[in-house]
Design an enzyme around this catalytic site. Structure first.
Site, PDB file in Angstrom:
ATOM      1  N   GLY A   1      11.475   8.935 -13.093  1.00  0.00           N
ATOM      2  CA  GLY A   1      11.845   7.542 -13.318  1.00  0.00           C
ATOM      3  C   GLY A   1      13.345   7.366 -13.426  1.00  0.00           C
ATOM      4  O   GLY A   1      14.123   7.896 -12.622  1.00  0.00           O
ATOM      5  N   ALA A   2      13.759   6.634 -14.441  1.00  0.00           N
ATOM      6  CA  ALA A   2      15.185   6.344 -14.608  1.00  0.00           C
ATOM      7  C   ALA A   2      16.008   7.608 -14.843  1.00  0.00           C
ATOM      8  O   ALA A   2      17.226   7.606 -14.646  1.00  0.00           O
ATOM      9  CB  ALA A   2      15.380   5.378 -15.778  1.00  0.00           C
TER      10      ALA A   2
ATOM     11  N   ASN B   1       0.112  10.335  -7.192  1.00  0.00           N
ATOM     12  CA  ASN B   1       0.045   8.869  -7.110  1.00  0.00           C
ATOM     13  C   ASN B   1      -1.260   8.331  -7.696  1.00  0.00           C
ATOM     14  O   ASN B   1      -1.981   7.557  -7.061  1.00  0.00           O
ATOM     15  CB  ASN B   1       0.199   8.437  -5.649  1.00  0.00           C
ATOM     16  CG  ASN B   1       0.837   7.064  -5.519  1.00  0.00           C
ATOM     17  OD1 ASN B   1       1.345   6.512  -6.494  1.00  0.00           O
ATOM     18  ND2 ASN B   1       0.821   6.523  -4.314  1.00  0.00           N
TER      19      ASN B   1
ATOM     20  N   ALA C   1      15.047  13.063 -10.991  1.00  0.00           N
ATOM     21  CA  ALA C   1      13.972  13.898 -10.446  1.00  0.00           C
ATOM     22  C   ALA C   1      14.375  15.367 -10.533  1.00  0.00           C
ATOM     23  O   ALA C   1      15.552  15.707 -10.629  1.00  0.00           O
ATOM     24  CB  ALA C   1      13.682  13.508  -9.001  1.00  0.00           C
TER      25      ALA C   1
ATOM     26  N   GLY D   1       0.862  -1.187   0.000  1.00  0.00           N
ATOM     27  CA  GLY D   1       0.000   0.000   0.000  1.00  0.00           C
ATOM     28  C   GLY D   1       0.887   1.221   0.000  1.00  0.00           C
ATOM     29  O   GLY D   1       1.911   1.266   0.699  1.00  0.00           O
TER      30      GLY D   1
ATOM     31  N   ASP E   1       6.905   5.448  -4.161  1.00  0.00           N
ATOM     32  CA  ASP E   1       6.733   5.619  -2.712  1.00  0.00           C
ATOM     33  C   ASP E   1       8.094   5.704  -2.027  1.00  0.00           C
ATOM     34  O   ASP E   1       8.292   6.508  -1.109  1.00  0.00           O
ATOM     35  CB  ASP E   1       5.937   4.454  -2.123  1.00  0.00           C
ATOM     36  CG  ASP E   1       4.611   4.240  -2.830  1.00  0.00           C
ATOM     37  OD1 ASP E   1       3.997   5.238  -3.253  1.00  0.00           O
ATOM     38  OD2 ASP E   1       4.195   3.073  -2.966  1.00  0.00           O
TER      39      ASP E   1
ATOM     40  N   ALA F   1       8.473   1.961  -6.249  1.00  0.00           N
ATOM     41  CA  ALA F   1       9.650   2.833  -6.360  1.00  0.00           C
ATOM     42  C   ALA F   1       9.283   4.293  -6.129  1.00  0.00           C
ATOM     43  O   ALA F   1      10.053   5.060  -5.539  1.00  0.00           O
ATOM     44  CB  ALA F   1      10.308   2.658  -7.725  1.00  0.00           C
TER      45      ALA F   1
ATOM     46  N   TYR G   1      -6.676  -4.870  -8.591  1.00  0.00           N
ATOM     47  CA  TYR G   1      -7.162  -4.503  -7.267  1.00  0.00           C
ATOM     48  C   TYR G   1      -8.530  -5.116  -6.996  1.00  0.00           C
ATOM     49  O   TYR G   1      -9.397  -5.145  -7.873  1.00  0.00           O
ATOM     50  CB  TYR G   1      -7.305  -2.983  -7.149  1.00  0.00           C
ATOM     51  CG  TYR G   1      -6.016  -2.212  -7.265  1.00  0.00           C
ATOM     52  CD1 TYR G   1      -4.985  -2.411  -6.355  1.00  0.00           C
ATOM     53  CD2 TYR G   1      -5.836  -1.275  -8.268  1.00  0.00           C
ATOM     54  CE1 TYR G   1      -3.804  -1.686  -6.446  1.00  0.00           C
ATOM     55  CE2 TYR G   1      -4.665  -0.538  -8.367  1.00  0.00           C
ATOM     56  CZ  TYR G   1      -3.658  -0.762  -7.452  1.00  0.00           C
ATOM     57  OH  TYR G   1      -2.489  -0.047  -7.547  1.00  0.00           O
TER      58      TYR G   1
END
Length: 323
Positions: free
Chosen positions: A234-235, A166, A238, A35, A264, A262, A104
């Site tokens: 991502g790769a 998210n 940031a 979660g 989170d 990743a 889910y």
């Protein structure tokens, strides 16, 4: 005292297939938990921070598993046991070496019944930071109202508010999420998101691939001093915008096993650095490192680093065998 963080959201039982291939042909599933908010809470606890996770679980063995696992990681747990609704379930598979699917089963779950009473004023007032995520708002109208109410009360108490967009498209309501996410982003002191997620709260004509423009667009929602807008790339690493100053940190090249969780982990690393005095560059570096380390093994949170793990990762000359 360590800085205190409060976060609220659903943690589900997690069934993960072993090996590659469709669930239609899988013979073994591994049981765990996952979660977004508990992933973050565990990452912060392993970093040495005092963190409380708030939720609801069903009065069932899966809820018992969720609570036991999170407590065992040093997270303070405030979770009501709901005998009228089940613990949510997530099933994860890897059809190929390049793809992951997540299904889910969380409609009507215990956590979808989150209410403002689950987050009392005293808890929010004692915290240094409240972290919420967009996925929680998609569980139910009641959960969405609870998140907005908690953000409002935290701001009134002078508590810093962190919001990770998210987004989960499979959970989004027919009317969309732009208005809700935009309100939360405007209220938050820190906003996190991938480029497509930030585009959900930027003007509709914004270029979803232009990180710098998206950061400025989200910052324009509320220009009060000190707000931080962070793009997860991502790769590629940031980028952050803090008081008009752009900072970028490249990502780490690592062998990728599983990318779920990743994002989170990145937020946990960023917040850990921020809460312990790191500057903009240090926050991005630590966020990228936490995210990269999470990608190197299966599981949504299991490889979240402790300080010694992080130190070894950041020393390229370190012996890969820890004796």
């Amino acid at each position: 005292m360590s800085p205190r963080v409060v976060t609220a959201g659903e943690t589900m039982a997690l069934l993960r297939s072993e090996g590659l291939g469709s669930l239609a042909h899988a013979h073994e599933l591994t049981l765990g938990i996952g979660g977004a908010e508990s992933n973050l809470a565990i990452g912060l606890a392993r970093a040495g921070l005092d963190v409380t996770w708030v939720s609801r679980v069903g009065a069932d063995p899966l809820g018992e598993r969720v609570l036991r696992e999170i407590r065992s990681e040093g997270v303070q747990v405030r979770a009501a046991i709901d005998d009228a609704a089940p613990t949510g379930l997530m099933i994860k598979a890897r059809p190929t070496s390049m793809t992951t699917t997540v299904q889910y089963y969380r409609a009507g779950s215990a956590a979808s019944r989150l209410s403002p009473a689950d987050l009392p004023d005293a808890l929010l007032e004692a915290a240094d930071l409240l972290h919420v995520g967009g996925v929680t708002t998609l569980l139910s109208p009641e959960a969405a109202a609870t998140v907005e109410d908690a953000v409002r009360r935290a701001r009134a108490a002078g508590t810093t508010v962190s919001f990770d967009v998210n987004h989960r498209p499979s959970l989004a309501p027919p009317g969309g999420v732009r208005d809700l996410y935009t309100r939360l982003a405007a209220e938050a002191d820190l906003v996190f998101g991938g480029l497509e997620e930030l585009a959900l709260i930027a003007p509709e004509d914004a270029d979803p691939q232009d990180a710098e423009a998206l950061l400025h667009a989200v910052a324009d929602l509320d220009r009060r001093p000190g707000r931080e807008i962070v793009a997860k790339l991502g790769a590629e690493g940031a980028m952050s915008l803090v008081d008009g100053v752009l900072t970028r940190h490249d990502g780490f090249a690592v062998p990728v096993v599983d990318t779920v969780g990743a994002g989170d982990a990145f937020v946990a690393g960023y917040l850990a650095a921020r809460l312990t005095g790191g500057d903009a560059q240090a926050r991005l570096l630590r966020g990228n490192a936490h995210g990269a380390m999470l990608c190197m093994s299966p599981g949504d949170w299991e490889s979240a680093p402790r300080p010694a793990d992080l130190d070894r990762f950041l020393r390229p000359d370190a012996d890969p065998v820890h004796r």
